[in-house]
Design an enzyme around this catalytic site. Structure first.
Site, PDB file in Angstrom:
ATOM      1  N   CYS A  47      39.373  40.363  30.624  1.00  0.00           N
ATOM      2  CA  CYS A  47      39.321  38.957  30.824  1.00  0.00           C
ATOM      3  C   CYS A  47      40.892  38.423  30.862  1.00  0.00           C
ATOM      4  O   CYS A  47      41.890  39.128  30.488  1.00  0.00           O
ATOM      5  CB  CYS A  47      39.128  38.574  29.412  1.00  0.00           C
ATOM      6  SG  CYS A  47      39.099  36.687  29.286  1.00  0.00           S
TER       7      CYS A  47
ATOM      8  N   HIS B 226      29.732  36.624  31.107  1.00  0.00           N
ATOM      9  CA  HIS B 226      31.026  36.578  30.493  1.00  0.00           C
ATOM     10  C   HIS B 226      31.371  34.883  30.602  1.00  0.00           C
ATOM     11  O   HIS B 226      32.077  34.303  29.740  1.00  0.00           O
ATOM     12  CB  HIS B 226      31.981  37.601  31.457  1.00  0.00           C
ATOM     13  CG  HIS B 226      33.542  37.215  31.130  1.00  0.00           C
ATOM     14  ND1 HIS B 226      33.809  38.410  30.530  1.00  0.00           N
ATOM     15  CD2 HIS B 226      34.625  36.334  31.349  1.00  0.00           C
ATOM     16  CE1 HIS B 226      35.256  38.168  30.431  1.00  0.00           C
ATOM     17  NE2 HIS B 226      35.684  36.960  30.686  1.00  0.00           N
ATOM     18  N   GLU B 227      31.259  34.393  31.684  1.00  0.00           N
ATOM     19  CA  GLU B 227      31.775  33.098  31.829  1.00  0.00           C
ATOM     20  C   GLU B 227      31.208  31.988  31.070  1.00  0.00           C
ATOM     21  O   GLU B 227      31.600  31.146  30.597  1.00  0.00           O
ATOM     22  CB  GLU B 227      32.067  32.493  33.515  1.00  0.00           C
ATOM     23  CG  GLU B 227      32.594  33.487  34.346  1.00  0.00           C
ATOM     24  CD  GLU B 227      34.198  33.715  33.645  1.00  0.00           C
ATOM     25  OE1 GLU B 227      34.886  32.875  33.194  1.00  0.00           O
ATOM     26  OE2 GLU B 227      34.661  34.692  34.136  1.00  0.00           O
TER      27      GLU B 227
ATOM     28  N   HIS C 136      32.333  31.875  27.479  1.00  0.00           N
ATOM     29  CA  HIS C 136      33.296  31.051  27.587  1.00  0.00           C
ATOM     30  C   HIS C 136      33.132  29.603  27.275  1.00  0.00           C
ATOM     31  O   HIS C 136      33.812  29.044  26.041  1.00  0.00           O
ATOM     32  CB  HIS C 136      34.355  31.312  28.750  1.00  0.00           C
ATOM     33  CG  HIS C 136      35.176  32.431  28.803  1.00  0.00           C
ATOM     34  ND1 HIS C 136      36.306  32.728  27.893  1.00  0.00           N
ATOM     35  CD2 HIS C 136      35.370  33.131  29.797  1.00  0.00           C
ATOM     36  CE1 HIS C 136      37.005  33.616  28.212  1.00  0.00           C
ATOM     37  NE2 HIS C 136      36.611  33.892  29.398  1.00  0.00           N
TER      38      HIS C 136
END
EC number: 3.5.1.88
Length: 189
Positions: free
Chosen positions: A118, A160-161, A164
């Site tokens: 990341c 993953h995004e 976030h």
């Protein structure tokens, strides 16, 4: 999100522009900063300010050699992410997704365990389990519907995004020992 290998070469969009060429690269927000640890606010206006944010996000992602970037990684509390990565077949996707909704296969789902990194935890990579497939639906910067189906790195990047935007950094998914190792490796402990 970051990959061990160099980021892919930048392609031109359909209008001949490189995504991010009109943007300004911002510093990447580091793990521990409050904006990374809370859910982001939905985008309500598809306007010039959003278009400028997307350009800045692409510029920031490319400057940091990333393959994905969420708005809170440049300090902006908005449900937007950009990506530039390949699926399991090597097909590359370059996109911005606004107000995304993540869809994963029903449990029990097939998982892939691979190194994940990341930009907000620089230099650290840890084995992280993710679904082998993922779908994100949302809108582009102009308010047009977008649907991205991903496998391989693209599936990992979508998850993953999206995490976030929910206030979760990949290291938050790791066992305590692995999380502490990654944060120490990144100089954040």
């Amino acid at each position: 999100m970051t990959d061990h290998e160099q980021a892919p070469p930048v392609d031109r969009a359909a209008d001949g522009r490189v995504p991010g060429e009109l943007g300004r690269a911002h510093p990447i927000t580091q793990y521990g900063e409050a904006v990374l640890h809370r859910a982001c606010k939905p985008v309500e206006a598809f306007d010039d300010a959003l278009a400028a944010l997307v350009e800045d996000m692409f510029a920031s992602m490319h400057a940091a050699n990333g393959v994905g970037l969420a708005a809170n990684q440049i300090g902006v509390d908005a449900r937007v992410f950009v990506l530039d990565c390949e699926d399991a077949d090597g097909v590359r996707t370059v996109a911005a997704v606004v107000n995304p909704v993540l869809h994963l296969p029903p449990a029990p789902r097939e998982l892939m365990v691979d190194d994940e990194g990341c930009l907000s935890v620089p230099g650290a990579f840890e084995d992280t389990p993710r679904s082998t497939t993922a779908v994100v639906e949302g809108f582009d910067a102009h308010g047009e519907p977008v649907r991205i189906e991903g496998t391989g790195t693209l599936a990992r990047c979508l998850q993953h995004e999206y995490d976030h935007l929910e206030g979760t950094v990949y290291v938050d998914r790791l066992p305590k020992k692995a999380r502490n190792r990654a944060l120490a490796e990144a100089g954040l402990r």
